[in-house]
Design a protein around this motif. Structure first.
Motif, short mmCIF file in Angstrom:
data_model
loop_
_atom_site.label_atom_id
_atom_site.label_comp_id
_atom_site.label_asym_id
_atom_site.label_seq_id
_atom_site.Cartn_x
_atom_site.Cartn_y
_atom_site.Cartn_z
N GLN A 62 0.84 -1.11 0.04
CA GLN A 62 -0.10 0.08 0.06
C GLN A 62 0.92 1.23 -0.01
O GLN A 62 0.31 2.41 0.00
N GLU A 63 2.15 1.16 0.30
CA GLU A 63 3.10 2.20 0.28
C GLU A 63 3.59 2.42 -0.90
O GLU A 63 4.17 3.54 -1.14
N HIS A 64 3.78 1.75 -1.80
CA HIS A 64 4.52 1.76 -3.25
C HIS A 64 3.62 2.85 -4.01
O HIS A 64 2.36 2.70 -3.96
N PRO A 65 4.42 3.79 -4.48
CA PRO A 65 3.66 4.78 -5.29
C PRO A 65 3.22 4.42 -6.94
O PRO A 65 2.90 5.40 -7.58
N TYR A 66 3.83 3.32 -7.16
CA TYR A 66 3.59 2.83 -8.46
C TYR A 66 2.19 2.40 -9.18
O TYR A 66 1.52 1.97 -8.52
N LEU A 67 1.93 2.66 -10.27
CA LEU A 67 0.64 2.60 -10.87
C LEU A 67 0.38 1.01 -10.84
O LEU A 67 -0.98 0.70 -10.69
N CYS A 68 1.22 0.12 -10.94
CA CYS A 68 0.85 -1.33 -10.95
C CYS A 68 0.35 -1.92 -9.76
O CYS A 68 0.07 -2.85 -9.38
N THR A 69 0.22 -1.00 -8.55
CA THR A 69 -0.21 -1.32 -7.28
C THR A 69 -1.59 -0.67 -7.11
O THR A 69 -2.25 -0.83 -6.09
N MET A 70 -2.17 -0.42 -8.17
CA MET A 70 -3.76 0.15 -8.09
C MET A 70 -4.54 -0.88 -7.86
O MET A 70 -5.73 -0.65 -7.31
N THR A 71 -4.37 -2.27 -8.16
CA THR A 71 -5.14 -3.04 -7.64
C THR A 71 -3.88 -4.25 -6.65
O THR A 71 -3.11 -3.47 -6.29
N GLY A 72 -4.57 -5.18 -6.21
CA GLY A 72 -3.94 -6.00 -5.27
C GLY A 72 -2.66 -6.61 -5.70
O GLY A 72 -1.93 -7.17 -5.01
N SER A 73 -2.56 -6.72 -7.13
CA SER A 73 -1.69 -7.57 -7.69
C SER A 73 -0.91 -6.82 -8.99
O SER A 73 -1.67 -6.47 -9.79
N GLY A 74 0.26 -6.89 -9.20
CA GLY A 74 0.89 -6.19 -10.21
C GLY A 74 2.53 -6.49 -10.42
O GLY A 74 3.10 -6.78 -9.35
N VAL A 75 3.02 -6.08 -11.46
CA VAL A 75 4.57 -6.34 -11.90
C VAL A 75 4.79 -5.21 -12.83
O VAL A 75 3.91 -4.43 -13.43
N MET A 76 6.11 -4.65 -12.78
CA MET A 76 6.70 -3.74 -13.91
C MET A 76 7.60 -4.77 -14.59
O MET A 76 8.58 -5.36 -14.05
N ILE A 77 7.69 -4.26 -15.81
CA ILE A 77 8.68 -4.71 -16.86
C ILE A 77 9.70 -3.71 -17.27
O ILE A 77 9.03 -2.57 -17.84
N GLU A 78 10.93 -3.62 -17.13
CA GLU A 78 11.88 -2.53 -17.30
C GLU A 78 12.94 -3.08 -18.28
O GLU A 78 13.41 -4.32 -18.10
N VAL A 79 12.88 -2.56 -19.60
CA VAL A 79 13.76 -3.10 -20.62
C VAL A 79 14.78 -2.16 -21.01
O VAL A 79 14.30 -0.87 -21.45
N GLU A 80 15.78 -2.55 -21.03
CA GLU A 80 17.16 -2.04 -21.30
C GLU A 80 17.50 -0.61 -21.72
O GLU A 80 16.60 0.14 -21.75
N GLU A 81 18.56 -0.65 -22.32
CA GLU A 81 19.22 0.85 -22.72
C GLU A 81 18.22 1.23 -23.94
O GLU A 81 18.81 0.92 -24.95
N GLN A 82 17.46 2.03 -23.75
CA GLN A 82 16.67 2.89 -25.05
C GLN A 82 16.62 4.30 -24.77
O GLN A 82 16.08 4.57 -23.49
N SER A 83 17.01 5.06 -25.31
CA SER A 83 16.90 6.70 -25.17
C SER A 83 15.56 6.96 -25.11
O SER A 83 14.33 6.33 -25.91
N HIS A 84 14.94 7.93 -24.51
CA HIS A 84 13.82 8.47 -24.42
C HIS A 84 13.26 8.95 -25.76
O HIS A 84 13.89 9.52 -26.37
N GLY A 85 12.07 8.82 -26.00
CA GLY A 85 11.49 8.98 -27.27
C GLY A 85 12.04 8.28 -28.42
O GLY A 85 11.61 8.58 -29.78
N VAL A 86 12.76 7.25 -28.45
CA VAL A 86 13.12 6.33 -29.39
C VAL A 86 12.82 4.93 -29.19
O VAL A 86 12.71 4.48 -28.19
#
Length: 290
Positions: free
Chosen positions: A145-169
């Motif tokens: 309940q203390e995490h500020p991340y979107l994936c916690t808006m329900t009771g279960s969630g994960v984040m996928i974070e993918v590698e070296e990519q410049s913003h907007g690319v």
């Protein structure tokens, strides 16, 4: 065993992270099959205005508007989006959220898990089975309940974070990595729903422990940079007495922890305004039996 009836795939939480947006488009165009028999799939483009302007956010970071964290801009556009999403999804206990992100750091394919429960540990094991090169990062230093991340808006969630990519690319490699990691997570949910044996093995993962900030002078300018021996080498071991930062006066700033640390999100561009140099993690062993 969890029994999820719905999976929500979220793209565009940050408007300039394009891999998720193109994954969502492939799903809409029926060029990427994410449908499974044991649950329904829906997609969400979270911050359309940020996408149009090709920026991370319009007024404040949407991925910091959830949980119990107090915000500097409580009436921002992103806070209103967060409130609307929470009203829509908070009463869906059988839904799991998968939030898709890119990083400018060389983190490869990383699955971020915000709770260390048997279900998430098994999810990490299955992802490692499908993608041995993937990193599993537990960020369970706070309650759900203390995490500020979107994936916690329900009771279960994960984040996928993918590698070296410049913003907007958009790069082909990042898109492929995200697609493979996403499908691994989706398949795991489906197999768990069906109660299938997955022959999972123990694996090495990472546990978030903290952050390292750049030292600043009286004008707010940095006094150091990430040390060249670790720059671009996310999840590489740094032993006690080895450098993390290189100060401009010629001195190095060393790691003084009792055990080795594993920097990641090294020089993440999105954290530049906060002068965060990197995050740190311990390496842990996850014992996982199917």
């Amino acid at each position: 065993m969890k029994d999820f009836k719905e999976v929500l795939i979220v793209a565009g939480t940050h408007g300039n992270e394009l891999s998720g947006l193109y994954i969502e488009k492939l799903i809409r165009d029926k060029q990427l099959n994410v449908q499974r028999d044991s649950f329904t799939i829906d997609t969400l483009v979270a911050n359309p205005d940020a996408i149009i302007n090709n920026v991370r956010f319009v007024e404040t970071d949407l991925n910091r508007q959830f949980g119990n964290e107090k915000q500097l801009l409580p009436h921002s556009k992103e806070k209103k989006i967060a409130q609307q999403l929470q009203l829509k999804y908070k009463n869906k206990p059988k839904q799991l959220v998968i939030d898709l992100h890119n990083t400018t750091s060389r983190m490869g394919a990383t699955l971020i898990l915000l709770a260390r429960t048997p279900y998430y540990e098994r999810m990490g094991a299955y992802v490692k089975k499908c993608m041995p090169q993937a990193n599993i990062l537990f960020e369970n230093e706070s309650n759900w309940q203390e995490h500020p991340y979107l994936c916690t808006m329900t009771g279960s969630g994960v984040m996928i974070e993918v590698e070296e990519q410049s913003h907007g690319v958009l790069t082909h490699q990042s898109l492929l990595l995200m697609k493979k990691l996403l499908l691994s997570v989706i398949d795991f949910i489906d197999y768990e729903n069906q109660g299938l044996s997955l022959s999972l093995k123990d694996y090495e993962a990472y546990q978030l422990t903290g952050e390292v900030s750049f030292p600043l002078d009286k004008d707010g300018m940095r006094l150091a940079a990430v040390h060249p021996t670790i720059c671009g080498l996310d999840f590489t071991e740094v032993k006690k007495g080895e450098p993390l930062l290189s100060a401009f006066n010629g001195l190095d700033l060393y790691w003084h922890g009792k055990q080795s640390t594993y920097p990641h999100f090294i020089n993440e561009a999105a954290y530049s305004t906060k002068h965060i140099a990197m995050a740190l993690a311990d390496k842990i062993n996850i014992c996982c039996t199917s």
